[in-house]
Scaffold this active site. Structure first.
Site, mmCIF file in Angstrom:
data_model
loop_
_atom_site.group_PDB
_atom_site.id
_atom_site.type_symbol
_atom_site.label_atom_id
_atom_site.label_comp_id
_atom_site.label_asym_id
_atom_site.label_seq_id
_atom_site.Cartn_x
_atom_site.Cartn_y
_atom_site.Cartn_z
ATOM 1 C CG PHE A 65 25.567 -5.085 -45.520
ATOM 2 C CD1 PHE A 65 25.074 -4.087 -46.346
ATOM 3 C CD2 PHE A 65 26.570 -5.913 -46.017
ATOM 4 C CE1 PHE A 65 25.555 -3.919 -47.640
ATOM 5 C CE2 PHE A 65 27.052 -5.747 -47.314
ATOM 6 C CZ PHE A 65 26.536 -4.747 -48.123
ATOM 7 C CB SER A 66 21.694 -5.182 -40.547
ATOM 8 O OG SER A 66 20.855 -4.445 -41.412
ATOM 9 C CB VAL A 67 26.668 -6.971 -38.281
ATOM 10 C CG1 VAL A 67 27.537 -7.234 -37.060
ATOM 11 C CG2 VAL A 67 26.099 -8.298 -38.790
ATOM 12 C CE LYS A 69 19.222 -1.688 -38.890
ATOM 13 N NZ LYS A 69 19.822 -2.135 -40.169
ATOM 14 C CE1 TYR A 155 16.584 -4.862 -38.337
ATOM 15 C CE2 TYR A 155 16.369 -4.400 -40.683
ATOM 16 C CZ TYR A 155 17.149 -4.712 -39.584
ATOM 17 O OH TYR A 155 18.511 -4.874 -39.726
#
Length: 327
Positions: A65-67, A69, A155
């Site tokens: 997921f957002s990791v 990024k 964000y």
């Protein structure tokens, strides 16, 4: 299912907590710790697929997921370190079409720190755009900022990867998937994948959710909210196990990795880095902006370095070090 792997005795308490959580049925998955450039704990356990009863293995891939990024930010920082990209240069220097819609002055630093004003776009979108790189890049090129870039960070929920990835690809002439492999994962031996092959999909863990409809409820409940607009690119009903999700290259959220693979990548933001210079590592972890109150996407306060979130207890708690980074 038993917990497997190894744990240095100095980190036994961490291993005990993880093992107890897996054995109780509260958790399944993997955990890895790297210390002074070495793996000191690498454990896994529980079911990779609860319905099939498939056990978690050393090579099981989980969606980050957002990791993800942070991995894209690491790629950008690697290119900045090598002077392929200028941190204070306008994004449009490398990506001319990005200048449309009044975005000519938005810099690389703005992009990395969620200050491009593009958590969503100002034009119509259709469900499923998220899985198509060119579609997403075209939407972002044509859009004006939907949040004032000078007002502070917002964000960039599902657009961050396409913005940073699009920049890196245009600055080098190489696809972001190939850049991740040649610049990051191959040099350090990190098992991290984007755009999964059939072979890699076969070793993916199955995601389960208590309420699969909850994430997309905002699209119906408050369709004009900035959060709903940031989620409008998805195919409705996405469960994050679909072939469409796994085969796409979505730098905001669909990287897949082992725990050790992620640990090796995020280690590069620390003093154990082999990919970044000391000056770059120091600059990355220095706060350059923060939300004014609660971020309108996340609903909590947030602080940013150059492409990373900084520890902001109690909401985003990476530990007692204020310069600790993550996503």
């Amino acid at each position: 299912m038993p917990v497997r792997g190894f744990c240095d005795p100095a980190f036994a308490r961490v291993g005990e907590v993880f093992s107890d959580a897996v054995k109780s049925g509260a958790e399944r998955g993997a955990v890895c710790l790297r210390h002074k450039g070495q793996t000191v704990l690498d454990l896994w356990g529980g079911a990779a697929d609860p319905d099939a009863g498939t056990p978690w293995k050393a090579g099981t891939l989980a969606c980050c997921f957002s990791v993800t990024k942070g991995v894209f930010a690491l790629l950008a920082q690697r290119l900045i370190d090598r002077e392929r990209i200028g941190l204070d240069a306008p994004v449009a220097r490398y990506w001319p079409a990005f200048a449309q819609g009044g975005k000519a002055d938005i810099t690389v630093r703005d992009l990395l720190s969620h200050r491009a004003g593009l958590p969503a776009v100002d034009g119509p979108v259709h469900e499923g755009s998220l899985y198509d790189t060119r579609d997403m890049e075209s939407l972002l090129e044509a859009s004006g900022p939907v949040a004032p870039p000078e007002a502070g960070p917002v964000y960039h929920n599902m657009t961050y990867g396409y913005l940073v990835g699009g920049l890196c690809a245009r600055a080098t002439g190489i696809s972001v998937r190939d850049l991740i492999k040649t610049e990051l994962t191959d040099p350090i031996g990190a098992d991290f994948r984007l755009g999964l092959s059939k072979e890699d999909q076969a070793r993916c863990a199955t995601l389960t959710q208590d309420d699969p409809e909850a994430l997309f409820a905002a699209l119906d409940d408050a369709p004009e909210s900035i959060f709903a607009r940031s989620m409008a690119f998805f195919a409705r009903g996405e469960n994050f196990n679909s072939r469409l999700w796994r085969e796409a290259v979505i730098g905001s959220g669909n990287g897949h990795a082992t725990a050790e693979g992620l640990a090796k990548l995020y280690e590069q933001f620390t003093n154990q880095s082999v990919l970044l210079s000391e000056d770059r590592r120091t600059a990355i972890r220095r706060q350059i902006c923060a939300s004014d109150g609660d971020d309108p996407i996340l609903g909590i306060p947030i602080r940013y370095g150059e492409g990373v979130e900084l520890s902001s207890p109690p909401h985003i708690d990476f530990g007692p070090n204020p310069s600790a980074v993550g996503y």
